[in-house]
Design an enzyme around this catalytic site. Structure first.
Site, short mmCIF file in Angstrom:
data_model
loop_
_atom_site.label_atom_id
_atom_site.label_comp_id
_atom_site.label_asym_id
_atom_site.label_seq_id
_atom_site.Cartn_x
_atom_site.Cartn_y
_atom_site.Cartn_z
N ASP A 184 12.75 8.54 4.28
CA ASP A 184 13.13 7.22 3.79
C ASP A 184 14.52 7.30 3.16
O ASP A 184 14.83 8.24 2.41
CB ASP A 184 12.11 6.73 2.76
CG ASP A 184 12.22 5.23 2.51
OD1 ASP A 184 11.28 4.50 2.87
OD2 ASP A 184 13.25 4.79 1.96
N ASN B 63 2.56 -1.39 3.71
CA ASN B 63 2.74 -2.75 3.19
C ASN B 63 2.58 -3.74 4.34
O ASN B 63 3.11 -3.52 5.44
CB ASN B 63 4.12 -2.89 2.55
CG ASN B 63 4.25 -2.05 1.29
OD1 ASN B 63 3.31 -1.95 0.51
ND2 ASN B 63 5.40 -1.43 1.09
N GLN C 185 6.46 -5.56 1.94
CA GLN C 185 7.05 -5.22 3.24
C GLN C 185 8.44 -5.84 3.37
O GLN C 185 8.61 -7.06 3.19
CB GLN C 185 6.17 -5.70 4.40
CG GLN C 185 6.68 -5.21 5.75
CD GLN C 185 5.76 -5.58 6.92
OE1 GLN C 185 4.79 -6.32 6.76
NE2 GLN C 185 6.08 -5.04 8.09
N VAL D 211 10.72 -4.33 5.95
CA VAL D 211 11.09 -4.10 7.35
C VAL D 211 9.89 -4.47 8.20
O VAL D 211 8.81 -3.87 8.06
CB VAL D 211 11.51 -2.63 7.58
CG1 VAL D 211 11.88 -2.43 9.06
CG2 VAL D 211 12.68 -2.25 6.69
N HIS E 138 5.13 0.55 9.68
CA HIS E 138 5.50 1.90 9.24
C HIS E 138 4.51 2.36 8.18
O HIS E 138 4.04 1.56 7.37
CB HIS E 138 6.92 1.95 8.70
CG HIS E 138 7.24 0.89 7.69
ND1 HIS E 138 7.51 -0.41 8.04
CD2 HIS E 138 7.32 0.94 6.34
CE1 HIS E 138 7.75 -1.11 6.95
NE2 HIS E 138 7.64 -0.32 5.90
N ILE E 139 4.24 3.64 8.21
CA ILE E 139 3.37 4.26 7.20
C ILE E 139 4.26 5.11 6.30
O ILE E 139 4.95 6.01 6.77
CB ILE E 139 2.29 5.14 7.83
CG1 ILE E 139 1.48 4.34 8.86
CG2 ILE E 139 1.36 5.70 6.74
CD1 ILE E 139 0.42 5.17 9.57
N HIS E 140 4.22 4.81 4.99
CA HIS E 140 4.92 5.63 4.01
C HIS E 140 4.05 6.84 3.67
O HIS E 140 2.84 6.70 3.45
CB HIS E 140 5.13 4.87 2.70
CG HIS E 140 5.98 3.65 2.77
ND1 HIS E 140 7.29 3.64 2.35
CD2 HIS E 140 5.71 2.38 3.18
CE1 HIS E 140 7.79 2.42 2.49
NE2 HIS E 140 6.85 1.63 2.99
P1 AMP Z 1 8.66 -1.56 3.27
O1 AMP Z 1 9.21 -2.06 1.98
O2 AMP Z 1 7.21 -1.15 3.20
O3 AMP Z 1 8.94 -2.52 4.42
O4 AMP Z 1 9.43 -0.22 3.56
C1 AMP Z 1 10.65 -0.17 4.22
C2 AMP Z 1 11.25 1.16 3.89
O5 AMP Z 1 12.26 1.44 4.84
C3 AMP Z 1 11.89 1.24 2.52
O6 AMP Z 1 11.27 2.27 1.77
C4 AMP Z 1 13.36 1.54 2.82
O7 AMP Z 1 13.94 2.39 1.89
C5 AMP Z 1 13.26 2.16 4.19
N1 AMP Z 1 14.45 2.08 5.01
C6 AMP Z 1 15.20 0.98 5.26
N2 AMP Z 1 16.21 1.27 6.07
C7 AMP Z 1 16.12 2.60 6.35
C8 AMP Z 1 16.87 3.51 7.14
N3 AMP Z 1 17.97 3.13 7.81
N4 AMP Z 1 16.47 4.79 7.21
C9 AMP Z 1 15.38 5.18 6.52
N5 AMP Z 1 14.62 4.39 5.77
C10 AMP Z 1 14.98 3.10 5.68
#
Ligand code: AMP
Length: 113
Positions: free
Chosen positions: A31, A86, A93, A95, A99-101
């Site tokens: 991340d 999320n 959320q 993005v 995606h799985i954190h």
């Molecule tokens: P969410 O808030 O669950 O949608 O998580 C999106 C995650 O994507 C966040 O933790 C961001 O820091 C991460 N993120 C956004 N852009 C990038 C990128 N270019 N490379 C890696 N992680 C990213």
């Protein structure tokens, strides 16, 4: 189907990422704004918006994402980590590509904020 997102651009190789793993179904990368000493994401290459958008046909893919994340965690000698998915803007959320954190390396609190 998901619109173009920062993650679809990573999948297409249009923007770089700190890649940990890739196969025909998924890609995993660190991340960019880590919330823990270890914080990586596992995402499907299939353009799925979030869990709400998943169908029964995605069950093998969803299992694969979790197992890939587990293998990466093990490769980092982890036994404790948190997984987060999320779903929707109110959940956090940002993005809109599934995606799985995977977060680890510090104590985690419960309930999450
Ligand atoms: P969410 O808030 O669950 O949608 O998580 C999106 C995650 O994507 C966040 O933790 C961001 O820091 C991460 N993120 C956004 N852009 C990038 C990128 N270019 N490379 C890696 N992680 C990213």
């Amino acid at each position: 189907m998901a619109d173009t997102t920062i993650f679809s651009k990573i999948i297409e190789g249009e923007i770089p990422c700190d890649k940990l793993y890739e196969d025909e179904y998924c890609i995993a990368f660190n991340d960019i704004a880590a919330q823990a000493p270890i914080h990586f994401l596992v995402i499907p290459k299939k353009p799925i918006i979030n869990l709400l958008s998943c169908e029964d046909e995605d069950k093998n893919l969803l299992g694969h994402l979790l197992l890939v994340g587990k293998k990466i965690a093990i490769s980092k000698n982890l036994e404790n980590w948190r997984t987060v998915i999320n779903n929707g803007a109110e959940s956090g959320q940002t993005v809109f590509h599934l995606h799985i954190h995977f977060l680890a390396g510090r104590p985690m609190k419960w309930p999450p904020g």
